[in-house]
Scaffold this motif. Structure first.
Motif, PDB file in Angstrom:
ATOM      1  N   ILE A  53       0.834  -1.203   0.000  1.00  0.00           N
ATOM      2  CA  ILE A  53       0.000   0.000   0.000  1.00  0.00           C
ATOM      3  C   ILE A  53       0.865   1.247   0.000  1.00  0.00           C
ATOM      4  CG2 ILE A  53      -1.659   1.345   1.362  1.00  0.00           C
ATOM      5  CD1 ILE A  53      -2.918  -1.301   2.209  1.00  0.00           C
ATOM      6  N   SER A  54       1.927   1.263   0.795  1.00  0.00           N
ATOM      7  CA  SER A  54       2.793   2.453   0.820  1.00  0.00           C
ATOM      8  C   SER A  54       3.494   2.654  -0.515  1.00  0.00           C
ATOM      9  CB  SER A  54       3.794   2.366   1.966  1.00  0.00           C
ATOM     10  OG  SER A  54       4.711   1.324   1.742  1.00  0.00           O
ATOM     11  N   ASP A  58       3.130   5.935  -2.833  1.00  0.00           N
ATOM     12  CA  ASP A  58       4.343   6.652  -3.267  1.00  0.00           C
ATOM     13  C   ASP A  58       4.336   6.874  -4.772  1.00  0.00           C
ATOM     14  OD1 ASP A  58       5.400   6.960  -0.757  1.00  0.00           O
ATOM     15  OD2 ASP A  58       6.686   5.165  -0.883  1.00  0.00           O
ATOM     16  N   LYS A  59       3.985   5.839  -5.530  1.00  0.00           N
ATOM     17  CA  LYS A  59       3.954   5.973  -6.997  1.00  0.00           C
ATOM     18  C   LYS A  59       2.908   6.996  -7.431  1.00  0.00           C
ATOM     19  CE  LYS A  59       5.762   1.478  -8.243  1.00  0.00           C
ATOM     20  NZ  LYS A  59       5.507   0.196  -8.904  1.00  0.00           N
ATOM     21  N   ARG A  60       1.759   6.992  -6.774  1.00  0.00           N
ATOM     22  CA  ARG A  60       0.729   7.974  -7.117  1.00  0.00           C
ATOM     23  C   ARG A  60       1.202   9.392  -6.831  1.00  0.00           C
ATOM     24  NH1 ARG A  60      -5.055   5.612  -5.074  1.00  0.00           N
ATOM     25  NH2 ARG A  60      -5.178   3.918  -6.566  1.00  0.00           N
ATOM     26  N   SER A  68       2.532  16.147 -15.207  1.00  0.00           N
ATOM     27  CA  SER A  68       1.760  15.581 -16.294  1.00  0.00           C
ATOM     28  C   SER A  68       0.280  15.853 -16.076  1.00  0.00           C
ATOM     29  CB  SER A  68       2.000  14.077 -16.359  1.00  0.00           C
ATOM     30  OG  SER A  68       1.111  13.477 -17.258  1.00  0.00           O
ATOM     31  N   PRO A  69      -0.460  16.168 -17.145  1.00  0.00           N
ATOM     32  CA  PRO A  69      -1.893  16.364 -16.970  1.00  0.00           C
ATOM     33  C   PRO A  69      -2.614  15.051 -16.680  1.00  0.00           C
ATOM     34  CG  PRO A  69      -1.327  16.512 -19.276  1.00  0.00           C
ATOM     35  CD  PRO A  69      -0.032  16.405 -18.518  1.00  0.00           C
ATOM     36  N   LEU A  70      -1.980  13.917 -17.022  1.00  0.00           N
ATOM     37  CA  LEU A  70      -2.599  12.627 -16.761  1.00  0.00           C
ATOM     38  C   LEU A  70      -2.183  12.160 -15.383  1.00  0.00           C
ATOM     39  CD1 LEU A  70      -1.949  10.886 -20.151  1.00  0.00           C
ATOM     40  CD2 LEU A  70      -4.006  12.024 -19.400  1.00  0.00           C
ATOM     41  N   LYS A  71      -3.165  11.770 -14.594  1.00  0.00           N
ATOM     42  CA  LYS A  71      -2.866  11.320 -13.241  1.00  0.00           C
ATOM     43  C   LYS A  71      -3.677  10.072 -12.938  1.00  0.00           C
ATOM     44  CE  LYS A  71      -1.602  15.767 -11.385  1.00  0.00           C
ATOM     45  NZ  LYS A  71      -1.434  16.360 -12.667  1.00  0.00           N
ATOM     46  N   GLY A  72      -3.194   9.307 -12.004  1.00  0.00           N
ATOM     47  CA  GLY A  72      -3.934   8.155 -11.513  1.00  0.00           C
ATOM     48  C   GLY A  72      -4.219   7.130 -12.576  1.00  0.00           C
ATOM     49  N   ALA A  73      -5.463   6.741 -12.682  1.00  0.00           N
ATOM     50  CA  ALA A  73      -5.851   5.662 -13.587  1.00  0.00           C
ATOM     51  C   ALA A  73      -5.642   6.038 -15.039  1.00  0.00           C
ATOM     52  CB  ALA A  73      -7.314   5.293 -13.362  1.00  0.00           C
ATOM     53  N   GLN A  74      -5.647   7.323 -15.361  1.00  0.00           N
ATOM     54  CA  GLN A  74      -5.469   7.733 -16.752  1.00  0.00           C
ATOM     55  C   GLN A  74      -4.081   7.393 -17.259  1.00  0.00           C
ATOM     56  OE1 GLN A  74      -6.232  11.875 -16.473  1.00  0.00           O
ATOM     57  NE2 GLN A  74      -8.425  11.644 -16.661  1.00  0.00           N
ATOM     58  N   LYS A  75      -3.089   7.321 -16.361  1.00  0.00           N
ATOM     59  CA  LYS A  75      -1.722   7.085 -16.772  1.00  0.00           C
ATOM     60  C   LYS A  75      -1.268   5.671 -16.442  1.00  0.00           C
ATOM     61  CE  LYS A  75       2.656   9.499 -16.671  1.00  0.00           C
ATOM     62  NZ  LYS A  75       3.454  10.492 -15.994  1.00  0.00           N
TER      63      LYS A  75
END
Length: 157
Positions: A53-54, A58-60, A68-75
């Motif tokens: 989980i950590s 961290d990656k998020r 980047s304009p793309l974040k989370g699930a979009q990337k």
């Protein structure tokens, strides 16, 4: 590290509670000396889950700071599976676009895209009753006030 320790503490409590409940239903005591292996398993499971989980968090946060304009699930890596077009679909879209241009050039089809996107001009001094979605909030609220005023004049409200 603080996040990992906090997650580890929470996960350890959850793991111990679940394991204690399961063992109590079967007539065992989790804290008996012969059950020390089960306590080790609970600690290892809590450590692994807290670590995973950590790492995800961290990656998020790193992706969020990339600019980047793309974040989370979009990337994510899987987004390419669902958002990309197959070569066959791209070829079909190209054929349809070429055929459409050909028909427009021959005069058999009207080019309707610019007409659809144009916003009809509003006469001077008149407040529009509908504002496009791309308009500013002020313009949309002005249009709403105008619709409300007209409805009140007509006795609908």
């Amino acid at each position: 590290m603080k996040r990992f320790l906090a997650l580890f503490a929470v996960m350890l409590v959850i793991c111990l509670a679940l394991m204690w409940g399961m063992m109590a239903q079967n007539g065992y005591d989790l804290f008996a000396p012969e059950m020390s292996g089960m306590l080790v398993v609970a600690v290892l499971v809590a450590a692994y889950v807290a670590f995973r989980i950590s790492r995800i968090l961290d990656k998020r946060s790193q992706r969020a700071h990339d600019g980047s304009p793309l974040k989370g699930a979009q990337k994510s890596k899987l987004s390419g599976l669902f958002n990309s077009r197959s070569p066959a679909q791209q070829a079909r879209e190209a054929r349809v676009a070429a055929r459409r241009k050909q028909l427009i050039a021959e005069g058999k089809l009207e080019d309707e895209t610019p007409a659809e996107l144009e916003i009809p001009p509003v006469p001077e001094g008149e407040v529009p009753t509908r504002a496009p979605q791309s308009a500013s909030v002020k313009d949309r609220m002005d249009a709403r006030r105008e619709r409300y005023r007209r409805a009140k004049e007509e006795g609908k409200i």
